[in-house]
Write an enzyme that holds these catalytic residues in place. Structure first.
Site, short mmCIF file in Angstrom:
data_model
loop_
_atom_site.label_atom_id
_atom_site.label_comp_id
_atom_site.label_asym_id
_atom_site.label_seq_id
_atom_site.Cartn_x
_atom_site.Cartn_y
_atom_site.Cartn_z
N ASP A 33 0.86 -1.19 0.00
CA ASP A 33 0.00 0.00 0.00
C ASP A 33 0.89 1.23 0.00
O ASP A 33 2.04 1.18 0.45
CB ASP A 33 -0.92 0.02 1.24
N ASP A 63 4.56 3.25 -3.68
CA ASP A 63 3.68 3.43 -4.83
C ASP A 63 3.78 2.21 -5.72
O ASP A 63 4.85 1.89 -6.26
CB ASP A 63 4.12 4.69 -5.59
N VAL A 64 2.67 1.50 -5.91
CA VAL A 64 2.70 0.23 -6.64
C VAL A 64 3.03 0.42 -8.12
O VAL A 64 3.37 -0.54 -8.81
CB VAL A 64 1.36 -0.50 -6.48
N TYR A 124 -10.93 7.25 -15.82
CA TYR A 124 -11.20 6.04 -15.04
C TYR A 124 -11.92 5.00 -15.90
O TYR A 124 -11.58 3.80 -15.86
CB TYR A 124 -12.05 6.40 -13.82
N LYS A 144 -10.33 1.32 -16.73
CA LYS A 144 -10.94 0.07 -16.29
C LYS A 144 -11.35 -0.82 -17.47
O LYS A 144 -11.37 -2.05 -17.34
CB LYS A 144 -12.13 0.36 -15.37
#
Length: 252
Positions: free
Chosen positions: A42, A66-67, A156, A160
């Site tokens: 996370d 930060d992923v 977004y 997605k």
């Protein structure tokens, strides 16, 4: 054996992104309660520390960062210690419901970086381990916005939809190697993701649609149940599927 009566992930290692809150946290806890060693990632070190502090009996290894960063992904892989049986790509951010004529480059780039590129990079990193093992399960979190154009803003929604494309492509290429890849498409969920309308047009256009069509929001644990089922051997014959977990929204 877990508190819900199953040990589906005993002896397995799972990675969960966005594990500090919401769907990610619920998924990490569900996996760990079913016996998994969970690498929980996370951006918030404080939330991860709280996760471990509140659940000392569970096997949780945390990686803050930060992923979308290669450094964070490398740290996650190192924490997995050479084995990844399951990967839940949960981390994601919203876009203020900005329509195409109003979205700024910074919002577009950041949404795609976190929602799509980070998933690609982490998937790319774990696939060699899964292919070598001859097994593995990946679940990507898409959204109702990946199925329709009225659930979010332009960035977004596009991101997605891209998650679904990436999911299906990964399934096609790697299912013969024993690696299954699926997606979950949530509707409204109680999380700390900022869902503020930052566009007057979005409020005028989407507000009435959502007030009429959107079912009540779900709890993160309901999404975690769907994600962990897809990660488990209970769904052994399922790959390349987008599972809507949205209270029936996708049927409207």
């Amino acid at each position: 054996m877990s508190s819900n009566g199953t040990g589906r992930f005993a002896g397995k290692t799972a990675i969960v992104t966005g594990a500090g809150s919401g769907i990610g946290k619920a998924t990490a806890l569900r996996l760990a309660s079913e016996g998994a060693r969970v690498v929980a990632s996370d951006i918030s070190a404080d939330r991860l520390a709280e996760l471990v502090e509140e659940n000392p009996e569970l096997d949780l290894v945390t990686v803050a960062g930060d992923v979308s960063s290669e450094d964070t992904i490398a740290a996650v892989l190192e924490a997995a210690d050479g084995r990844v049986d399951a990967l839940a790509n949960v981390a994601g951010i919203m876009d203020g419901f900005l329509p195409a004529a109003e979205v700024d480059d910074a919002t577009w780039d950041r949404v795609f970086l976190v929602n799509v590129t980070a998933i690609m990079r982490l998937t790319r990193t774990v696939l060699p381990l899964m292919v070598e093992a001859g097994s593995g399960s990946i679940v990507n979190v898409s959204s109702e916005a990946g199925l329709r154009g009225s659930a979010a803003g332009a960035a977004y929604t596009a991101s997605k939809h891209a998650v679904i494309g990436l999911t299906k492509s990964t399934s096609v290429f790697y299912a013969p190697n024993g690696v299954r890849t699926n997606a979950v498409a949530p509707g409204g969920v109680i999380t700390n993701v900022d869902g503020t309308f930052k566009s007057q047009l979005a409020g005028e256009r989407l507000g009435p649609i959502m007030q009429t069509n959107v079912p009540p929001v779900a709890h993160p644990e309901q999404l975690a149940a769907a994600i962990t089922w897809l990660l488990s051997d209970d769904s052994a014959n399922i790959s390349g599927v987008v599972l809507a977990s949205d209270g029936g929204w996708s049927a409207i």
